[in-house]
Motif scaffolding. Structure first.
Motif, PDB file in Angstrom:
ATOM      1  N   SER A 261       2.909  -1.441   4.383  1.00 16.48           N
ATOM      2  CA  SER A 261       2.440  -0.063   4.253  1.00 16.48           C
ATOM      3  C   SER A 261       3.629   0.884   4.163  1.00 16.48           C
TER       4      SER A 261
ATOM      5  N   ILE B 136      -3.849   3.557  -1.151  1.00 19.75           N
ATOM      6  CA  ILE B 136      -4.904   3.394  -0.152  1.00 19.75           C
ATOM      7  C   ILE B 136      -6.196   4.021  -0.660  1.00 19.75           C
TER       8      ILE B 136
ATOM      9  N   SER C  63      -7.966   5.592   6.435  1.00 20.85           N
ATOM     10  CA  SER C  63      -6.941   4.708   5.884  1.00 20.85           C
ATOM     11  C   SER C  63      -6.693   3.498   6.772  1.00 20.85           C
TER      12      SER C  63
ATOM     13  N   SER D 206      -0.958   5.417   6.825  1.00 28.08           N
ATOM     14  CA  SER D 206      -1.924   4.359   6.517  1.00 28.08           C
ATOM     15  C   SER D 206      -2.788   3.981   7.694  1.00 28.08           C
TER      16      SER D 206
ATOM     17  N   LEU E 173       0.821  -1.202   0.000  1.00 27.45           N
ATOM     18  CA  LEU E 173       0.000   0.000   0.000  1.00 27.45           C
ATOM     19  C   LEU E 173       0.858   1.257   0.000  1.00 27.45           C
TER      20      LEU E 173
ATOM     21  N   ASP F 218       0.512   5.823  -0.538  1.00 29.67           N
ATOM     22  CA  ASP F 218      -0.482   6.883  -0.376  1.00 29.67           C
ATOM     23  C   ASP F 218      -0.421   7.932  -1.480  1.00 29.67           C
TER      24      ASP F 218
ATOM     25  N   VAL G 125      -8.562   0.256   5.986  1.00 28.90           N
ATOM     26  CA  VAL G 125      -8.019  -0.602   4.937  1.00 28.90           C
ATOM     27  C   VAL G 125      -6.903  -1.470   5.492  1.00 28.90           C
ATOM     28  N   PHE G 126      -5.994  -0.840   6.207  1.00 30.74           N
ATOM     29  CA  PHE G 126      -4.830  -1.553   6.735  1.00 30.74           C
ATOM     30  C   PHE G 126      -5.247  -2.678   7.684  1.00 30.74           C
TER      31      PHE G 126
END
Length: 845
Positions: A307, A284, A318, A313, A240, A242, A321-322
């Protein structure tokens, strides 16, 4: 009759199962794949599922062959689902299922009973995903046993490298590696991998690498990915980022480093085939859009999530998602915790306080409770070992930016259309967005051109070629203005070379093809190739003016100058911007007629016009002192001017500064220790001796016990007055105090009643001891209760969650986690009550 909470839990769990494709009954999508306990029929299943005649009702989820796959242990809302862990383990063992889901409708855990502990999930995994996940058998011992050395990635790029004569011969090895674009791991990169292996061997599933910008985090990520895939500890990896540009950059790197063994794809370009890849790269933002991560992915789709810039993240949405995916997690960050020392917590919504919390939460999220990452490698060490370059700081402040940086701010004198005079005060946060002074921009640009580094190869060839530079502006409009000014200055200095207004280019999101421009600048193609020196492979455009596009992860190794022509309040942005110049580089020129010229990049300059380095109290080598230019522009007279033809320009108003006046660049301030302060410890000592201890009136008040009068006198007669301009904020910086201090505390230290100022944690420890005297905590609960005590005092989110009783939010929204909250027992109420009654004053520190 079942109560509402029981009914809600039943409805929620049924809906979660159905949303993930599980079926109680046969339908057009296939046969039923949810099996109830023997003797219980779906039609007979009521809402009160914990009081059925057959006892607790659990679900058994089946694979496509009707084989037991997952046990779902359902509890009502009032019950913590983890309390059913052992019961579910027995049921799973008897049913022959490897996986367990524990849920009360609001909080859900996925548990691989053969490996690790229950992980929080927000959606139930699908049948296909969990069937594939079943093929995955993690083995931390195997992960730790694999030997990783400097050639770990090279062996994937060219498996036969070791037998190649050009590699075996040390005299030709460097050329062999360069010609084949092979990447060897540096010693510290190997150490990072080994630290992860040891951590995994001891049972950790989360890891954090704190590494300075320019240390090759993408290469390390590639090595980690290979390690997990090769050892069978991951089938598929999610990487991931950003920023959009980092997505493409990471994908190209993984294809180059790992492409011969593993397929890597960008998710948005392979939405239908991503499951066939070993590595999936995405921003993300792509996963967040429309909750795509929930709709198109199952929690068990990736066994390793990496990440980049980890503390981004886990901030805001965000983090969802992580945390959505179960399994191993690796975070990469370039923001070391010491950048946040001595922060000013006066506004909980300030950027610095916000990022401080994010950073603290980052360490906690990755299992680094003591603030110690799995592996750390900073700029200081990188420079010491010869891999990075420290910046040479040029601290330059104009009259106006100096006023903006002062505590009083910048007073602006304006006249409305009705003739009314208005005085407004601005600070550095308003720069360019609310006020504008062309002369300030000219002064900054001229200082950059006059004092920046020039290309060393061109210099040897007798050509003045300004070093490649990135300028960071406040806004798109500001970037356009700065670009225009820089091109005018360049044309005046080098008219033959820059007659086409291409010395500087605006590279920001509103400019067409800006993304390609960042690539062209790095590849020395922006504006075409320079014609002086002839045949030199470098770009004609020397300065890229941006706002935020070229910060995180942008790789342009031959940068020689970076200029902050805007205030920066984010520690992450500051570290990233500074880090653009720390990479080493070898400048080369070969005209095939003369001997080649090579010059190493030995330094780069970091122009700071808004005291950003002082703001963060960073450690710099301030090893250069320059005399900065003065820019004065006389206001025009005559037609179109400020007054009638022939009249002298009007005198500037007294008091507030008129924006029509000229601005000039002040001299720089430097200290060898690298911390710029208007008053250092010696200045503080003199101020105390002369202004405090030497003031007989104040001294008599204090010694006679009139402390309130002494405080009032100090506020009116001592603070913010010449000659030392003593104030509490400066005192905090001098002593590195991480909390608010009072005038009374200062006087106690000044008059010797206290040795020094206590840090926030010292006060918390003292209050914790008082708490323990009246509320003894046994050893089993000591750690979680103490953590909760400190979190409740220092974190308003924790207090809000407790007050609202929405304790599930501990999983994602605070510095204190739900797992720890569950261990508190009666202290869940004892701690908040104590703080409200006896220690609430500490919440404002």
């Amino acid at each position: 009759m079942p109560n509402d909470k029981e009914a809600k839990a039943r409805i929620k769990i049924n809906k979660l199962l159905e949303e993930s494709g599980w079926r109680f009954l046969d339908d057009k999508n296939g046969k039923a794949n949810i099996q109830l306990e023997p003797g219980v029929k779906y039609a007979e299943l009521g809402d009160d599922f914990e009081n059925e005649a057959h006892g607790f009702i659990d679900f058994l989820l089946l694979d496509k062959d009707g084989r037991a796959l997952v046990v779902v242990e359902a509890k009502k809302e009032a019950v913590d689902p983890l309390s059913a862990k052992e019961q579910a383990r027995n049921y799973a063992r008897n049913a022959g299922a490897r996986f367990v889901i524990l849920s009360n409708g609001n909080l859900h855990y996925f548990w691989d009973t053969k490996h690790g502990n229950p992980d929080t999930i927000s959606r139930f995994p699908t049948q296909d995903s969990i069937t594939q996940y079943e093929k995955y058998t993690p083995n931390p011992a195997e992960l730790a046993q694999i030997v990783v050395d400097e050639n770990y990635i090279v062996s994937t790029q060219i498996p036969t490298f070791a037998t190649d004569p050009a590699f075996q011969d040390e005299s030709t090895r460097t050329e062999f590696l360069k010609n084949n674009k092979l990447k060897q791991l540096r010693p510290y990169q190997v150490q990072a991998i080994k630290a992860l292996q040891e951590s995994a061997k001891s049972g950790s599933q989360r890891f954090l690498f704190e590494m300075a910008t320019g240390t090759g985090k993408t290469l390390i990520s590639a090595a980690v990915i290979k390690l997990f895939l090769k050892s069978g500890n991951a089938r598929r990896v999610l990487f991931l980022v950003d920023r959009l540009e980092l997505e493409d950059q990471a994908q190209k790197a993984f294809v180059h480093y790992l492409g011969k063994d593993y397929r890597s794809v960008i998710y948005k370009e392979n939405k239908d085939s991503w499951a066939n890849a070993s590595v999936v790269v995405s921003t993300i933002q792509t996963f967040l859009a429309g909750d795509r991560y929930k709709k198109e992915f199952s929690p068990t789709d990736f066994e390793l999530v990496i990440s980049d810039e980890a503390h981004r993240s886990i901030g805001g949405n965000s983090r969802a998602v992580f945390e959505y995916f179960v399994g191993y997690k690796l975070g990469l960050t370039a923001t070391p915790k010491n950048y946040l020392r001595g922060f000013d917590a006066e506004g909980a919504d300030s950027q610095r306080e916000y990022e401080r919390r994010l950073l603290i939460d980052t360490y906690k999220t990755f299992g680094c409770e003591a603030g110690n990452p799995t592996f750390s490698y900073d700029l200081e060490k990188g420079a010491e070992e010869g891999y990075l370059i420290k910046p040479t700081l040029v601290d330059a402040r104009t009259n106006i930016t100096t006023e903006l940086l002062s505590e009083e701010g910048y007073a602006v004198h304006t006249l409305t259309e009705s003739g009314e005079t208005i005085d407004e005060t601005f600070n550095e946060r308003h720069y360019e967005r609310k006020i504008f002074n062309e002369e300030t921009n000219i002064a900054m640009c001229k200082a950059l051109i006059d004092n920046g580094l020039f290309d060393p190869v061109a210099k040897q060839l007798g050509v003045d070629l300004f070093g490649k530079t990135i300028v960071f502006a406040v806004s798109q409009k500001h970037a356009a203005r700065l670009t225009n000014i820089l091109n005018k200055i360049a044309f005046e200095k080098w008219p033959e070379q820059y007659s086409e207004s291409n010395f500087a280019m605006q590279v920001s999101s509103q400019v067409a093809s800006a993304q390609q421009m960042t690539i062209n600048f790095a590849n020395n193609r922006l504006g075409g190739q320079t014609n002086q020196p002839e045949g030199y492979d470098t770009s004609k455009t020397r300065v890229a003016v941006t706002v935020g596009m070229m910060t995180t992860g942008y790789d342009c190794q031959d940068l020689l100058n970076i200029a902050l022509m805007r205030p920066v309040f984010s520690p992450t942005d500051f570290v990233q911007i500074k880090g653009r110049g720390t990479r080493k580089w070898q400048f080369e020129y070969n005209d095939y007629q003369n001997d080649p010229i090579t010059e190493p990049k030995e330094k780069f300059k970091f122009f700071d016009f808004f005291a950003t380095c002082e703001y963060f109290e960073n450690e710099f080598e301030y090893d250069e002192k320059i005399k900065l230019p003065t820019i004065k522009i006389t206001p025009p007279t005559g037609p179109g001017g400020d007054g009638p033809a022939g009249d002298p320009p009007p005198e500037p108003p007294k008091g507030p500064i008129d924006l029509a006046t000229s601005d000039e660049l002040a001299t720089i301030s430097e200290t060898p220790e690298g911390v710029i302060m208007r008053i250092d410890r010696e200045g503080f000592k003199r101020a105390v001796e002369e202004d405090v201890l030497g003031n007989e009136t104040l001294k008599n008040m204090w010694e006679n016990g009139d402390t309130e009068e002494a405080e009032d006198f100090a506020k009116k007669e001592i603070f913010d007055r010449p000659k030392y301009f003593l104030n509490l904020d400066k005192i905090k910086k001098i002593f590195g105090v991480d909390r608010r201090i009072t005038v009374k505390e200062f006087l106690q230290v000044a008059f010797g009643d206290k040795e020094t100022f206590e840090m926030k944690d010292d006060l918390l420890e003292s209050e914790w001891e008082k708490f323990m005297e009246v509320n003894p905590v046994d050893q089993a609960h000591y750690a979680p209760v103490k953590m909760f005590f400190k979190a409740y005092v220092t974190d308003k989110d924790v207090r809000e969650i407790v007050a609202s009783r929405q304790t599930g939010r501990f999983n994602t929204e605070s510095s204190f986690h739900f797992d720890e909250y569950q261990q508190l027992n009666g202290f869940k109420t004892i701690v908040p009550q104590y703080v409200r009654d006896y220690a609430y004053h500490l919440t404002n520190l």
